[in-house]
Scaffold this active site. Structure first.
Site, short mmCIF file in Angstrom:
data_model
loop_
_atom_site.label_atom_id
_atom_site.label_comp_id
_atom_site.label_asym_id
_atom_site.label_seq_id
_atom_site.Cartn_x
_atom_site.Cartn_y
_atom_site.Cartn_z
N GLY A 177 4.06 -4.47 0.34
CA GLY A 177 2.83 -3.89 0.11
C GLY A 177 2.96 -2.30 0.27
N ASP A 222 3.14 0.76 2.62
CA ASP A 222 3.24 1.07 4.79
C ASP A 222 1.88 1.73 4.93
OD1 ASP A 222 4.37 1.42 6.70
OD2 ASP A 222 6.11 2.42 5.93
N LEU A 223 0.92 0.44 5.91
CA LEU A 223 -0.29 0.92 6.75
C LEU A 223 -0.02 2.57 7.91
CD1 LEU A 223 -2.36 -2.07 6.21
CD2 LEU A 223 -2.65 0.35 4.73
N HIS A 228 0.59 4.01 -10.12
CA HIS A 228 0.21 4.22 -11.73
C HIS A 228 1.40 4.21 -12.87
CE1 HIS A 228 -5.07 4.28 -10.47
NE2 HIS A 228 -3.85 3.88 -10.33
N ASP A 230 -4.72 -3.79 -6.30
CA ASP A 230 -4.90 -2.08 -7.01
C ASP A 230 -3.39 -2.24 -7.88
OD1 ASP A 230 -3.20 -1.85 -5.02
OD2 ASP A 230 -3.94 -0.48 -4.27
#
Length: 266
Positions: A67, A69-70, A93, A148
């Site tokens: 996911g 990368d925070l 998108h 998302d």
């Protein structure tokens, strides 16, 4: 398979008419950064070349993608909120739409965990082949966000509304065998046979009628994903609202601190 090109965070290689796209941040479990998104955009541009007849997307190392990368943090909007809308609209998108609009078959070779936007990317592909030990996870809720990357369209389309609600609201792992039962994926293969299965499928598609595949894909997009661009924009708007919440701030802090979050519904 001879190397065709190497980008900063994505490896591209060619074998005949197959373009292999490998997310290449294995130390971070192929977590998405802005650079990885840009490299994927470049990869999809390469995929439009005439001599490419099938695309395989996979991950380096033991994950497909963990996911976003925070640890990279977020830019800020003019009013000081985390800016999640800009990267969604300019990076994520175009990648997701690029996969769906590419007039060639795209195979997700899910070699390990597919989490968050990594899960969205896998499910955007035409065919999904998963290693038996892999799993799928819409982890957004665990940090106070919403799905998302198109997963609010892909999961209900593939697995139905009840499964989509379960994945989005509970944020639990879906092991590959269960994902197959739910219809999320097309094939699940024993770990030791995974690479051979992916290679055989890519060879079959590369030798097939490319224009027929493109026509089939256009039909399926028209039936199932006619409003995908609008759904992506809705995801971005709702995600912007979530990013301004206290629960998101707490979710990120808890994630980085390796502790359980304490959400307050605010």
């Amino acid at each position: 398979m001879a190397a065709d090109a190497r980008l900063e965070t994505v490896n591209l290689s060619r074998r005949g008419a197959e373009l292999r796209v490998e997310l290449n941040r294995p130390d971070a479990l192929n977590a998405w950064t802005l650079q990885l998104g840009r490299d994927l955009q470049t990869a999809l541009e390469r995929a439009r070349e005439d001599d490419v007849r099938v695309v395989v997307i996979t991950g380096a190392g033991r994950a497909f993608s963990s996911g976003a990368d925070l640890r990279q943090g977020f830019d800020r909007t003019a009013d000081g909120r985390p800016d999640v809308g800009t990267p969604l609209r300019t990076i994520y998108h175009p990648v997701i739409l690029g996969v769906r609009e590419l007039p060639k078959p795209v195979v997700a070779a899910v070699n390990g965990p597919a989490v968050g936007i990594g899960c969205s990317l896998a499910l955007a592909c035409d065919l999904v082949v998963a290693r038996e030990s892999a799993y799928f996870l819409l982890a957004f809720v665990n940090i106070g966000l919403v799905p998302d990357g198109g997963s609010s369209a892909f999961v209900p389309t593939r697995a139905g509304l009840p499964r989509a609600a379960e994945m989005a609201m509970l944020g639990e792992r879906v092991p590959a065998p269960r994902a197959l039962e739910w219809g999320l994926v097309n094939r699940v293969v024993a770990d030791e046979a995974f690479e051979a299965e992916v290679d055989a499928l890519a060879e079959r598609l590369a030798a097939g009628p490319t224009r027929s595949y493109a026509g089939t894909k256009a039909q399926l997009n028209a039936w199932s994903y006619r409003g995908l661009a609008e759904q992506l924009e809705l995801e971005a708007r709702v995600q912007e609202q979530m990013a301004a919440s206290g629960d998101f701030a707490e979710g990120v802090a808890a994630f980085l601190g390796k502790r359980s979050p304490k959400f307050e519904g605010a």
